[in-house]
Design an enzyme around this catalytic site. Sequence first.
Site, mmCIF file in Angstrom:
data_model
loop_
_atom_site.group_PDB
_atom_site.id
_atom_site.type_symbol
_atom_site.label_atom_id
_atom_site.label_comp_id
_atom_site.label_asym_id
_atom_site.label_seq_id
_atom_site.Cartn_x
_atom_site.Cartn_y
_atom_site.Cartn_z
ATOM 1 N N ASP A 183 -3.207 -3.044 -5.072
ATOM 2 C CA ASP A 183 -2.135 -3.979 -4.731
ATOM 3 C C ASP A 183 -1.203 -4.209 -5.917
ATOM 4 O O ASP A 183 0.025 -4.272 -5.759
ATOM 5 C CB ASP A 183 -2.721 -5.327 -4.293
ATOM 6 N N HIS A 189 -0.623 -11.065 -4.869
ATOM 7 C CA HIS A 189 0.768 -10.640 -4.711
ATOM 8 C C HIS A 189 1.750 -11.599 -5.384
ATOM 9 O O HIS A 189 2.697 -11.165 -6.040
ATOM 10 C CB HIS A 189 1.107 -10.518 -3.221
ATOM 11 N N HIS A 195 0.831 -1.210 0.000
ATOM 12 C CA HIS A 195 0.000 0.000 0.000
ATOM 13 C C HIS A 195 0.864 1.259 0.000
ATOM 14 O O HIS A 195 0.512 2.264 -0.636
ATOM 15 C CB HIS A 195 -0.939 0.011 1.206
ATOM 16 N N HIS A 252 -9.274 -2.564 -4.923
ATOM 17 C CA HIS A 252 -8.178 -2.828 -4.005
ATOM 18 C C HIS A 252 -7.157 -3.781 -4.627
ATOM 19 O O HIS A 252 -5.946 -3.609 -4.430
ATOM 20 C CB HIS A 252 -8.666 -3.408 -2.675
#
Length: 317
Positions: free
Chosen positions: A247, A270, A85, A243
């Site tokens: 990321d 991720h 973030h 979101h």
Amino acid sequence: MTIGLLGFQTTIAAPVTLSGIGVHSGSPVSITFQPAEAGTGILFSRTLADGSVVEYRAVSSNVGNTDLCTVLGTSLSRSIATIEHVMAALYALGLDNVVVEVEGAEMPIMDGSSFTFIDAIEQVGIVNLGVKRRYIRVLKPVRIDSGASWAEFLPYDGTRFEVEIDFDSPLIGRQSWKGDLSAGVFREELSRARTFGFMRDVERLWAAGFALGSSLENSVVISDDDTVVNVEGLRYKDEFVRHKTLDAVGDLALAGAQFIGCYRSYRGGHKLNANALKALLSDRTAYEVVEAPARSQRVRAREFVAVNVPEFAPWVG
């Protein structure tokens, strides 16, 4: 698409400190963004319990665990976790050189988004350092597949993200976000999108030592009957995919340089973001290093020129 700030490197105008808790550790943590000279890159500096300091450049080669967040370093006692973030905020604002001093093992989660970091940085301002910024320009498609998930880089005249998610949840389902990235777009469309999770996963995560600091103040929580537990509801109708895009911006910032191209992903996270970036950077024919031509006016990304800098490897720690 025009590239802002005339292609020059930047830093923040003054130090700024933020404090909160780590979403996984549940422990208090404090970070200070410090101005840095041109060529420094984004550098994370953690002070350990014994007073010693460990440093990591925010580059692909220094990425360790990517299971539930992005971590710099491979040693649990010396790593710095949940950087995505912060990295998303720095990247979207076009910040090239910042030292992030950390008192703790991970970034503070704040409200679960990047908005607090964006707001704090914009309050102190950004300084143009007058030194050319170099970009990584994608030259050919690079794609990786992982089961039903995939991600790819494509050539594009600008910086674009196309992210799609598909959850076995009627509340989320299949959502997508597509757009050219700029500071304004990130601020208005992505920065306030919060991390999210399912109540059914809480006990498993706690037992594994994760999400110990997660709460309704920093996460969107989805109940067992597939409704949003948070009283205030969602900030965007499609906050979940926004979101995931946030990321992705933070994870790809670990290229160590701004990139010119389009990043697309389906059912990513991720680990997929990190592996896609490594696949791009490992193929020297898939990209070139470029910088803006020596003109005073704003220029289009296609006008950036290749530079012969064989020593340039921003992903090397």
